[in-house]
Design a protein around this motif. Structure first.
Motif, mmCIF file in Angstrom:
data_model
loop_
_atom_site.group_PDB
_atom_site.id
_atom_site.type_symbol
_atom_site.label_atom_id
_atom_site.label_comp_id
_atom_site.label_asym_id
_atom_site.label_seq_id
_atom_site.Cartn_x
_atom_site.Cartn_y
_atom_site.Cartn_z
ATOM 1 N N PRO A 39 2.354 9.277 2.087
ATOM 2 C CA PRO A 39 3.613 9.199 2.844
ATOM 3 C C PRO A 39 4.117 7.793 3.147
ATOM 4 N N PHE A 40 3.253 6.883 3.568
ATOM 5 C CA PHE A 40 3.746 5.548 3.891
ATOM 6 C C PHE A 40 4.190 4.810 2.625
ATOM 7 N N TYR A 41 3.501 5.027 1.523
ATOM 8 C CA TYR A 41 3.906 4.425 0.251
ATOM 9 C C TYR A 41 5.267 4.976 -0.174
ATOM 10 N N ASP A 42 5.485 6.282 0.023
ATOM 11 C CA ASP A 42 6.798 6.862 -0.263
ATOM 12 C C ASP A 42 7.874 6.122 0.528
ATOM 13 N N HIS A 43 7.581 5.868 1.794
ATOM 14 C CA HIS A 43 8.521 5.163 2.671
ATOM 15 C C HIS A 43 8.817 3.756 2.141
ATOM 16 N N MET A 44 7.771 3.059 1.680
ATOM 17 C CA MET A 44 7.955 1.696 1.169
ATOM 18 C C MET A 44 8.737 1.690 -0.145
ATOM 19 N N LEU A 45 8.435 2.616 -1.047
ATOM 20 C CA LEU A 45 9.151 2.674 -2.317
ATOM 21 C C LEU A 45 10.611 3.080 -2.104
#
Length: 204
Positions: A39-45
């Motif tokens: 989830p946090f990587y999704d947010h960053m991308l």
């Protein structure tokens, strides 16, 4: 630059650890769809695509029951490959870009040269966060893997630095946004180089 030229990339990659697909349009408007199961990587991308003004679709699945590392790094590899593909011969681009991004107490800077010579320098991240996991799913230490993988597979020279910051969420997000804005500037069409590559060598 010929307006009829499509600056898009589409790359798929499957290993025993992950399956990743990325579609990228450099001349988009920031329409982004991301699902990596981190989830946090999704947010960053999502932030990366939005602030770079790329249209971007990212789909990834992998062995996150073991660790997020493989899925995160492999996604960055494929994103870099799609970026390189979308850039084509780099005719008519500005080539260089940089950006300063403040985020509350954090300040980050990124500089990019779309040179064809991959290199990555990352400085300033507080070492005490190397064992910290943002949102309980994204290890802070993966920032380096993401930025290095992106730089090497896109064939770009990327420098990112944290000037100051105390919140690992803000530090990470400011870096992603700074890189996005630097990329946006670097890949933009430059009317003064419309029919040429911005290099004394004649190639990038």
């Amino acid at each position: 630059m010929n307006d009829a030229v499509s600056r898009t990339g589409r790359v798929e990659r499957t290993t025993k650890e992950s399956t990743v697909s990325v579609e990228l349009d450099l001349d988009g408007s920031g329409r982004v769809e991301v699902d990596t199961s981190v989830p946090f990587y999704d947010h960053m991308l999502h932030s990366l695509g939005t602030h770079a003004a790329f249209d971007m679709t990212v789909r990834a699945s992998g062995d996150i029951h073991i660790d997020a590392h493989h899925t995160v790094e492999d996604t960055a590899i494929v994103l870099g490959q799609a970026l390189r593909q979308a850039l084509g011969d780099k005719t008519g681009i500005r080539r260089f870009g940089d950006a300063w991004i403040p985020m509350d107490e954090t300040l980050a800077h990124a500089a990019v040269d779309v040179s064809g010579r991959p290199y990555c320098v990352l400085t300033g991240e507080p070492e005490q966060y190397n064992t910290f996991t943002v949102g309980n799913n994204y290890p802070f230490v993966l920032n380096r893997h993401v930025f290095e993988s992106l730089a090497f597979h896109a064939g770009i020279n990327l420098h990112a630095r944290v000037i100051h910051g105390r919140d690992p969420h803000h530090i990470t997000e400011a870096q992603y946004k700074a890189i996005a804005r630097a990329l946006r500037a670097a890949v933009e069409p430059d009317p003064r180089f419309a029919a040429t590559v911005p290099s004394t060598k004649g190639t990038l």
